[in-house]
Motif scaffolding. Sequence first.
Motif, mmCIF file in Angstrom:
data_model
loop_
_atom_site.group_PDB
_atom_site.id
_atom_site.type_symbol
_atom_site.label_atom_id
_atom_site.label_comp_id
_atom_site.label_asym_id
_atom_site.label_seq_id
_atom_site.Cartn_x
_atom_site.Cartn_y
_atom_site.Cartn_z
ATOM 1 N N GLY A 180 54.800 12.737 -10.680
ATOM 2 C CA GLY A 180 53.473 13.243 -10.363
ATOM 3 C C GLY A 180 53.519 14.551 -9.592
ATOM 4 N N ILE A 181 54.344 14.602 -8.560
ATOM 5 C CA ILE A 181 54.443 15.832 -7.775
ATOM 6 C C ILE A 181 55.068 16.954 -8.591
ATOM 7 C CG2 ILE A 181 55.478 16.856 -5.711
ATOM 8 C CD1 ILE A 181 55.307 14.097 -4.407
ATOM 9 N N GLY A 182 56.141 16.620 -9.325
ATOM 10 C CA GLY A 182 56.760 17.638 -10.173
ATOM 11 C C GLY A 182 55.827 18.135 -11.263
ATOM 12 N N GLY A 183 55.051 17.199 -11.852
ATOM 13 C CA GLY A 183 54.085 17.614 -12.866
ATOM 14 C C GLY A 183 52.992 18.493 -12.305
ATOM 15 N N PHE A 184 52.539 18.184 -11.073
ATOM 16 C CA PHE A 184 51.526 19.028 -10.435
ATOM 17 C C PHE A 184 52.055 20.439 -10.224
ATOM 18 C CE2 PHE A 184 49.616 20.910 -6.668
ATOM 19 C CZ PHE A 184 48.257 20.758 -6.919
ATOM 20 N N VAL A 185 53.299 20.549 -9.767
ATOM 21 C CA VAL A 185 53.871 21.870 -9.520
ATOM 22 C C VAL A 185 54.027 22.646 -10.820
ATOM 23 C CG1 VAL A 185 55.908 23.088 -8.668
ATOM 24 C CG2 VAL A 185 55.022 21.118 -7.409
ATOM 25 N N LEU A 186 54.536 21.984 -11.858
ATOM 26 C CA LEU A 186 54.781 22.680 -13.126
ATOM 27 C C LEU A 186 53.474 23.110 -13.788
ATOM 28 C CD1 LEU A 186 57.692 20.561 -14.659
ATOM 29 C CD2 LEU A 186 57.818 22.843 -13.658
ATOM 30 N N THR A 187 52.493 22.215 -13.828
ATOM 31 C CA THR A 187 51.229 22.575 -14.484
ATOM 32 C C THR A 187 50.457 23.625 -13.687
ATOM 33 O OG1 THR A 187 50.244 20.630 -13.424
ATOM 34 C CG2 THR A 187 50.985 20.395 -15.711
ATOM 35 N N SER A 188 50.605 23.619 -12.364
ATOM 36 C CA SER A 188 49.919 24.649 -11.573
ATOM 37 C C SER A 188 50.541 26.030 -11.781
ATOM 38 C CB SER A 188 49.963 24.285 -10.084
ATOM 39 O OG SER A 188 51.309 24.225 -9.618
ATOM 40 N N MET A 189 51.755 26.079 -12.319
ATOM 41 C CA MET A 189 52.418 27.354 -12.583
ATOM 42 C C MET A 189 52.060 27.927 -13.951
ATOM 43 S SD MET A 189 56.194 26.474 -11.018
ATOM 44 C CE MET A 189 56.853 28.061 -11.527
ATOM 45 N N MET A 190 51.116 27.293 -14.661
ATOM 46 C CA MET A 190 50.706 27.824 -15.963
ATOM 47 C C MET A 190 50.021 29.179 -15.836
ATOM 48 S SD MET A 190 49.457 24.620 -18.340
ATOM 49 C CE MET A 190 48.021 24.266 -17.338
ATOM 50 N N ARG A 191 49.546 29.495 -14.648
ATOM 51 C CA ARG A 191 48.909 30.793 -14.458
ATOM 52 C C ARG A 191 49.906 31.935 -14.645
ATOM 53 N NH1 ARG A 191 45.892 31.404 -10.342
ATOM 54 N NH2 ARG A 191 45.416 29.203 -9.991
ATOM 55 N N LEU A 192 51.204 31.622 -14.607
ATOM 56 C CA LEU A 192 52.230 32.644 -14.820
ATOM 57 C C LEU A 192 52.375 33.021 -16.284
ATOM 58 C CD1 LEU A 192 54.985 31.294 -12.386
ATOM 59 C CD2 LEU A 192 53.201 33.000 -11.932
#
Length: 529
Positions: free
Chosen positions: A38-50
């Motif tokens: 969950g935490i790793g998925g939150f970090v990865l999906t929040s980086m989609m702005r890149l």
Amino acid sequence: MAWVFVRLKVSLIAGSLRGSTGRTIGFVAGLVLAAALGIGGFVLTSMMRLIPEQAEHVGVLLSFFLVASWIALPLIRFGVDETLDPTRLALLPIRPLTAAVGLLAASATGPVPIACLLVLLGMAVGLSGGPLSIVVGVLAALCVFALCIVGSRAVTVSMAGLLRSRRGGDIALLAGVGVFVAFQFANIALQRASFGDTTAFLAEFAEPLSWTPPGMAAAAITAARDGRPLASAALLAAAVGTVLLLGWWWHRLLARSLVTYDASTQSGGTRRGAGFGTRIPWVSARTAGAAARELRYAWRDPRRKANWIMALVVAGIVVFSTTGAVADAIDLQTMVLTISVTATIVGMQGANQFGQIGGSLWMQAVATERLDQVRADVAGVNLAIAIIGVPILVLVAAAMAVVSGEYAALPGTLAAGLAVGGVALGLANLASVYIPYRLPERRSNPFAGPSGGQGLTIMLGSMVSLLGTALLSTPVTYAVLNLDEGYGPLLLAAGACYGAAVAWAGRRLTGRRAYARYPELLADLARAS
């Protein structure tokens, strides 16, 4: 009442863990894994702005994948989660609306739903770009999460009667195999697409899915970010309307299921003379009886059929992923790899053979007086697996030889398969004694497995068995890959003898260990899963 349902689910999980250190450790490890995802998925999906060019396509695909998974997986694993079947509430004085709210709250409780919500919130952060888009992103994430839960419940309730029947078990079997095959081929396609225009590849799949309710919710975030508030409001309203429509449909189905008699589990009668006989030449009567029982289960039990079908499916996927469906690329190494994977799956059918008997194990224990009787039972299981598994290995080896034209490599390939299969079967026998687990009584579910924290423990045991299979079968596979093809007949005889010897040794050790701890086996399997 919703809080009562949540407490009930937590109490059921806690009760299944009480008195079992292994289950408790496995459940805690599962919680840690879910938190990490969950935490790793939150970090990865929040980086989609890149990746602004691909962010919207990834968001649409991710939303659709999560909703589709939540709808499909309960159908495949129906009967594992006791809260999935609303007919268990039929005798309680609960109104349908109250039951619906409570079941929704129970569905949203647990490490997996929380991890899914964190991933969706990360997607909202990754696709947003201002105050308005952040607000829309949070609403869209909650909307997709509601689609996951309500859609899963609605489809499960609508097919509850069918899934409890034997025909429903076959449907779930085909659905599970189809999902597995689709996932594997999608993974292969994504790997090959990474070498081309990734944006065009994602757009090809994301544009049609953007018109689905989860796709609309994801597209609403980017519309708000790009300064199109009316389009964003329309897309979000369509997604919310779908949630409300599904909720209304589920409420109607739930109300009907609580007052309708279900005859899907009624027996249709038995036929005399149906099934397999119990006379097999050259073996004892007890071994023949155990083998006949396993053959009957392999034909009638959807869970056993699922395991055998998966052996063939995995073999085909390994060939396709390794060679790229090019016949000229199939060499000896590819043939040995494919037959080894298939043989490992075949041999692992001997795992949990005491747990698959379930509550009837006490009858077998009462009828056992000597050590040789336990070994005869295990030998019967191994014989049934060999009767089904050896033709599968021969078929896979022959098919690869015909497609590639490497007929001289057929004996060596089959030798590797027989050796690996025998080693895997011997280790699976031992795992049956050391890691037994009881499956749900409903045999209509072909993919039903243990709950209450046993999953990770069983996975670790399987990994140890796979590692042991790879190590113990190394002498034969090394000889097959390095000796000249003229030694094919000798290698075939050596591989068959080596696999049979390891399987025989595993059977002997399993019989001695099982005979010494039959009371412990009965106690472990009597505990509710």
